[in-house]
Design a protein around this motif. Structure first.
Motif, PDB file in Angstrom:
ATOM      1  N   LEU A  84     -46.586  37.659  -0.043  1.00  0.00           N
ATOM      2  CA  LEU A  84     -46.739  36.316   0.507  1.00  0.00           C
ATOM      3  C   LEU A  84     -46.189  36.283   1.919  1.00  0.00           C
ATOM      4  O   LEU A  84     -45.028  36.651   2.149  1.00  0.00           O
ATOM      5  CB  LEU A  84     -45.999  35.291  -0.350  1.00  0.00           C
ATOM      6  N   THR A  85     -47.012  35.853   2.862  1.00  0.00           N
ATOM      7  CA  THR A  85     -46.573  35.764   4.245  1.00  0.00           C
ATOM      8  C   THR A  85     -47.449  34.771   5.005  1.00  0.00           C
ATOM      9  O   THR A  85     -48.494  34.335   4.507  1.00  0.00           O
ATOM     10  CB  THR A  85     -46.640  37.158   4.931  1.00  0.00           C
ATOM     11  N   GLY A  86     -47.001  34.393   6.181  1.00  0.00           N
ATOM     12  CA  GLY A  86     -47.789  33.547   7.063  1.00  0.00           C
ATOM     13  C   GLY A  86     -48.156  32.190   6.490  1.00  0.00           C
ATOM     14  O   GLY A  86     -47.413  31.601   5.696  1.00  0.00           O
ATOM     15  N   VAL A  87     -49.324  31.695   6.900  1.00  0.00           N
ATOM     16  CA  VAL A  87     -49.779  30.370   6.479  1.00  0.00           C
ATOM     17  C   VAL A  87     -49.969  30.305   4.969  1.00  0.00           C
ATOM     18  O   VAL A  87     -49.720  29.267   4.349  1.00  0.00           O
ATOM     19  CB  VAL A  87     -51.097  30.006   7.205  1.00  0.00           C
ATOM     20  N   THR A  88     -50.397  31.419   4.350  1.00  0.00           N
ATOM     21  CA  THR A  88     -50.593  31.441   2.898  1.00  0.00           C
ATOM     22  C   THR A  88     -49.295  31.106   2.170  1.00  0.00           C
ATOM     23  O   THR A  88     -49.281  30.322   1.215  1.00  0.00           O
ATOM     24  CB  THR A  88     -51.098  32.823   2.446  1.00  0.00           C
ATOM     25  N   LYS A  89     -48.188  31.683   2.625  1.00  0.00           N
ATOM     26  CA  LYS A  89     -46.886  31.412   2.002  1.00  0.00           C
ATOM     27  C   LYS A  89     -46.501  29.960   2.180  1.00  0.00           C
ATOM     28  O   LYS A  89     -46.019  29.310   1.235  1.00  0.00           O
ATOM     29  CB  LYS A  89     -45.820  32.325   2.613  1.00  0.00           C
ATOM     30  N   VAL A  90     -46.727  29.435   3.384  1.00  0.00           N
ATOM     31  CA  VAL A  90     -46.390  28.041   3.658  1.00  0.00           C
ATOM     32  C   VAL A  90     -47.211  27.099   2.778  1.00  0.00           C
ATOM     33  O   VAL A  90     -46.673  26.190   2.128  1.00  0.00           O
ATOM     34  CB  VAL A  90     -46.627  27.713   5.144  1.00  0.00           C
ATOM     35  N   LEU A  91     -48.533  27.325   2.725  1.00  0.00           N
ATOM     36  CA  LEU A  91     -49.402  26.442   1.955  1.00  0.00           C
ATOM     37  C   LEU A  91     -49.137  26.536   0.465  1.00  0.00           C
ATOM     38  O   LEU A  91     -49.157  25.524  -0.250  1.00  0.00           O
ATOM     39  CB  LEU A  91     -50.869  26.762   2.253  1.00  0.00           C
ATOM     40  N   LEU A  92     -48.875  27.748  -0.026  1.00  0.00           N
ATOM     41  CA  LEU A  92     -48.592  27.902  -1.452  1.00  0.00           C
ATOM     42  C   LEU A  92     -47.320  27.159  -1.833  1.00  0.00           C
ATOM     43  O   LEU A  92     -47.255  26.499  -2.878  1.00  0.00           O
ATOM     44  CB  LEU A  92     -48.462  29.384  -1.802  1.00  0.00           C
ATOM     45  N   ALA A  93     -46.315  27.250  -0.969  1.00  0.00           N
ATOM     46  CA  ALA A  93     -45.063  26.526  -1.233  1.00  0.00           C
ATOM     47  C   ALA A  93     -45.299  25.024  -1.232  1.00  0.00           C
ATOM     48  O   ALA A  93     -44.772  24.293  -2.082  1.00  0.00           O
ATOM     49  CB  ALA A  93     -44.021  26.905  -0.185  1.00  0.00           C
ATOM     50  N   LEU A  94     -46.116  24.548  -0.291  1.00  0.00           N
ATOM     51  CA  LEU A  94     -46.385  23.119  -0.205  1.00  0.00           C
ATOM     52  C   LEU A  94     -47.221  22.610  -1.372  1.00  0.00           C
ATOM     53  O   LEU A  94     -47.113  21.446  -1.766  1.00  0.00           O
ATOM     54  CB  LEU A  94     -47.089  22.803   1.119  1.00  0.00           C
ATOM     55  N   VAL A  95     -48.047  23.469  -1.954  1.00  0.00           N
ATOM     56  CA  VAL A  95     -48.871  23.074  -3.098  1.00  0.00           C
ATOM     57  C   VAL A  95     -48.065  23.133  -4.405  1.00  0.00           C
ATOM     58  O   VAL A  95     -48.135  22.227  -5.243  1.00  0.00           O
ATOM     59  CB  VAL A  95     -50.117  23.979  -3.204  1.00  0.00           C
ATOM     60  N   LEU A  96     -47.300  24.212  -4.578  1.00  0.00           N
ATOM     61  CA  LEU A  96     -46.587  24.413  -5.848  1.00  0.00           C
ATOM     62  C   LEU A  96     -45.358  23.513  -5.989  1.00  0.00           C
ATOM     63  O   LEU A  96     -45.002  23.122  -7.099  1.00  0.00           O
ATOM     64  CB  LEU A  96     -46.162  25.873  -5.984  1.00  0.00           C
ATOM     65  N   SER A  97     -44.700  23.189  -4.884  1.00  0.00           N
ATOM     66  CA  SER A  97     -43.442  22.440  -4.990  1.00  0.00           C
ATOM     67  C   SER A  97     -43.607  21.056  -5.624  1.00  0.00           C
ATOM     68  O   SER A  97     -42.789  20.675  -6.476  1.00  0.00           O
ATOM     69  CB  SER A  97     -42.761  22.338  -3.627  1.00  0.00           C
ATOM     70  N   PRO A  98     -44.641  20.257  -5.278  1.00  0.00           N
ATOM     71  CA  PRO A  98     -44.776  18.979  -5.987  1.00  0.00           C
ATOM     72  C   PRO A  98     -45.141  19.139  -7.457  1.00  0.00           C
ATOM     73  O   PRO A  98     -44.759  18.319  -8.291  1.00  0.00           O
ATOM     74  CB  PRO A  98     -45.880  18.256  -5.210  1.00  0.00           C
ATOM     75  N   VAL A  99     -45.883  20.212  -7.784  1.00  0.00           N
ATOM     76  CA  VAL A  99     -46.192  20.474  -9.196  1.00  0.00           C
ATOM     77  C   VAL A  99     -44.897  20.744  -9.952  1.00  0.00           C
ATOM     78  O   VAL A  99     -44.663  20.208 -11.049  1.00  0.00           O
ATOM     79  CB  VAL A  99     -47.160  21.674  -9.334  1.00  0.00           C
ATOM     80  N   LEU A 100     -44.033  21.575  -9.363  1.00  0.00           N
ATOM     81  CA  LEU A 100     -42.736  21.844  -9.987  1.00  0.00           C
ATOM     82  C   LEU A 100     -41.896  20.573 -10.073  1.00  0.00           C
ATOM     83  O   LEU A 100     -41.216  20.339 -11.070  1.00  0.00           O
ATOM     84  CB  LEU A 100     -41.982  22.905  -9.178  1.00  0.00           C
ATOM     85  N   GLY A 101     -41.943  19.752  -9.016  1.00  0.00           N
ATOM     86  CA  GLY A 101     -41.203  18.500  -9.045  1.00  0.00           C
ATOM     87  C   GLY A 101     -41.634  17.611 -10.202  1.00  0.00           C
ATOM     88  O   GLY A 101     -40.799  17.026 -10.907  1.00  0.00           O
ATOM     89  N   PHE A 102     -42.946  17.512 -10.415  1.00  0.00           N
ATOM     90  CA  PHE A 102     -43.470  16.685 -11.504  1.00  0.00           C
ATOM     91  C   PHE A 102     -43.049  17.240 -12.867  1.00  0.00           C
ATOM     92  O   PHE A 102     -42.528  16.514 -13.724  1.00  0.00           O
ATOM     93  CB  PHE A 102     -44.995  16.617 -11.415  1.00  0.00           C
ATOM     94  N   VAL A 103     -43.255  18.542 -13.060  1.00  0.00           N
ATOM     95  CA  VAL A 103     -42.981  19.169 -14.366  1.00  0.00           C
ATOM     96  C   VAL A 103     -41.491  19.147 -14.684  1.00  0.00           C
ATOM     97  O   VAL A 103     -41.078  18.771 -15.797  1.00  0.00           O
ATOM     98  CB  VAL A 103     -43.511  20.619 -14.394  1.00  0.00           C
ATOM     99  N   VAL A 104     -40.665  19.545 -13.718  1.00  0.00           N
ATOM    100  CA  VAL A 104     -39.214  19.568 -13.962  1.00  0.00           C
ATOM    101  C   VAL A 104     -38.696  18.153 -14.178  1.00  0.00           C
ATOM    102  O   VAL A 104     -37.861  17.917 -15.061  1.00  0.00           O
ATOM    103  CB  VAL A 104     -38.483  20.260 -12.795  1.00  0.00           C
ATOM    104  N   GLY A 105     -39.161  17.187 -13.382  1.00  0.00           N
ATOM    105  CA  GLY A 105     -38.743  15.801 -13.570  1.00  0.00           C
ATOM    106  C   GLY A 105     -39.129  15.279 -14.946  1.00  0.00           C
ATOM    107  O   GLY A 105     -38.334  14.607 -15.617  1.00  0.00           O
ATOM    108  N   TYR A 106     -40.350  15.600 -15.372  1.00  0.00           N
ATOM    109  CA  TYR A 106     -40.834  15.184 -16.696  1.00  0.00           C
ATOM    110  C   TYR A 106     -39.934  15.741 -17.801  1.00  0.00           C
ATOM    111  O   TYR A 106     -39.458  15.005 -18.688  1.00  0.00           O
ATOM    112  CB  TYR A 106     -42.266  15.666 -16.875  1.00  0.00           C
TER     113      TYR A 106
END
Length: 344
Positions: free
Chosen positions: A142-164
């Motif tokens: 993971l590097t560059g824009v791909t790493k940035v975008l993946l983090a931005l996509v996965l983090s709210p999913v984790l926020g929802f699941v962990v919060g739930y």
């Protein structure tokens, strides 16, 4: 005065202004739930958050700064043009931050920064000067824009699941508790809010640290990409100043417009958000506090009363997330066109 020096000064100032607007924009994301649950007054919340926001960049390492500083490649571009590109991209991100603050929508400063820089770089020197990271992804890296975008996509999913899951667990543990428990839950939020503020500072200020260090490298002021202490200190101060200014329009959206937040909801959201954001900081992944906090509140609401979650407002937030990258990219490109008059 040398054009390179003038542009470097302009770039440094622009980075710090972006850092300020980032703090100003994201202050609400950090304090929204603690204010909505009446654990602290706005003044108390902002004072506590400011202290730990300042400590976050100084003690949180530089992994995120290294990621942000490496996703665009301007090493073979003339210095004046490369610094102009950075200024234009940052101004595009600043414009989008201010616009979404005015609308009261918790958009992502990380998205805005990446979009603004990519838009300016692509217009100025082409797509080859962006480290997209697609080829590295095929090799398992993971590097560059791909790493940035993946983090931005996965983090709210984790926020929802962990919060739930966390809210389900704590609701089960406290199911027979008396109302006096709310007093202790409000007191506990002094610790969880401090943790969220520290993790936010450790992640978000590093984005500005990375760009500011890149300015110094491109201008020839330092020999290699290594974040100086004064850069950490300057970004910490700019972020803290933004936090102290506050963005109260967004407090109403996150604290009241998505789900009715009570002390247990606030504690769960703060724990969830702090854990997700700090873990991302350790991994060098830039994430959006706006995304994580909003998604954690949605997850908590969905675990308790799905029908009480204002999914319409959640949809508005999601739509803003989707348009932030292209909108800030367009802003960065347009601003570069204006700056080219002075760069040529």
């Amino acid at each position: 005065m040398e054009p390179v020096f003038v542009l470097a000064i302009a770039a440094v100032v622009t980075v710090l202004v972006f850092d300020y607007t980032n703090g100003f924009h994201d202050a609400a994301n950090v304090v929204a739930t603690v204010i909505a649950s009446r654990a602290m007054s706005p003044a108390q919340a902002v004072a506590l958050v400011a202290v730990f926001e300042f400590l976050g960049p100084l003690l949180g390492g530089t992994a995120v700064a290294n990621t942000i500083g490496g996703f665009i490649n301007l090493g073979d571009v003339p210095v004046v043009l490369s610094l102009g590109v950075l200024v234009a991209g940052l101004l595009g991100a600043i414009c989008w931050n201010l616009l979404t603050w005015w609308w009261g929508i918790p958009s992502s400063s990380s998205h805005a920064l990446v979009g603004g820089l990519v838009g300016a770089v692509v217009l100025a020197v082409g797509v080859d000067h962006v480290q997209w990271g697609f080829g590295e992804l095929a090799q398992g890296r993971l590097t560059g824009v791909t790493k940035v975008l993946l983090a931005l996509v996965l983090s709210p999913v984790l926020g929802f699941v962990v919060g739930y899951l966390l809210h389900r667990l704590l609701s089960l543990i406290f199911r027979a508790a008396r109302p006096v428990l709310n007093r202790y839950l409000r007191l506990a939020q002094y610790v969880t809010t401090a943790g969220l503020a520290f993790s936010h500072g450790a992640n978000d200020a590093q984005k500005s640290m990375g760009i500011l260090t890149l300015v110094l490298v491109l201008g020839g002021f330092i020999p290699k990409f290594e974040v100086p202490f004064w850069v950490m200190l300057a970004c910490a101060m700019a972020m803290t100043a933004g936090i102290l200014s506050g963005g109260w329009r967004i407090v109403r959206t996150l604290g009241f417009a998505v789900y009715k937040v009570r002390p247990l909801h606030a504690l769960d959201s703060q724990l969830t958000s702090a854990a997700v954001i700090f873990s991302a900081s350790l991994a060098g992944a830039p994430v959006s506090t706006s995304h994580v906090v909003a998604s954690s509140i949605m997850g908590i609401g969905a675990s308790e009363r799905p029908r009480s979650v204002r999914w319409g407002k959640a949809g508005e937030i999601a739509a803003t997330w989707l348009i932030t990258l292209p909108a800030s990219a367009a802003a960065g490109a347009v601003l570069l066109l204006g700056l080219r008059i002075f760069l040529d």
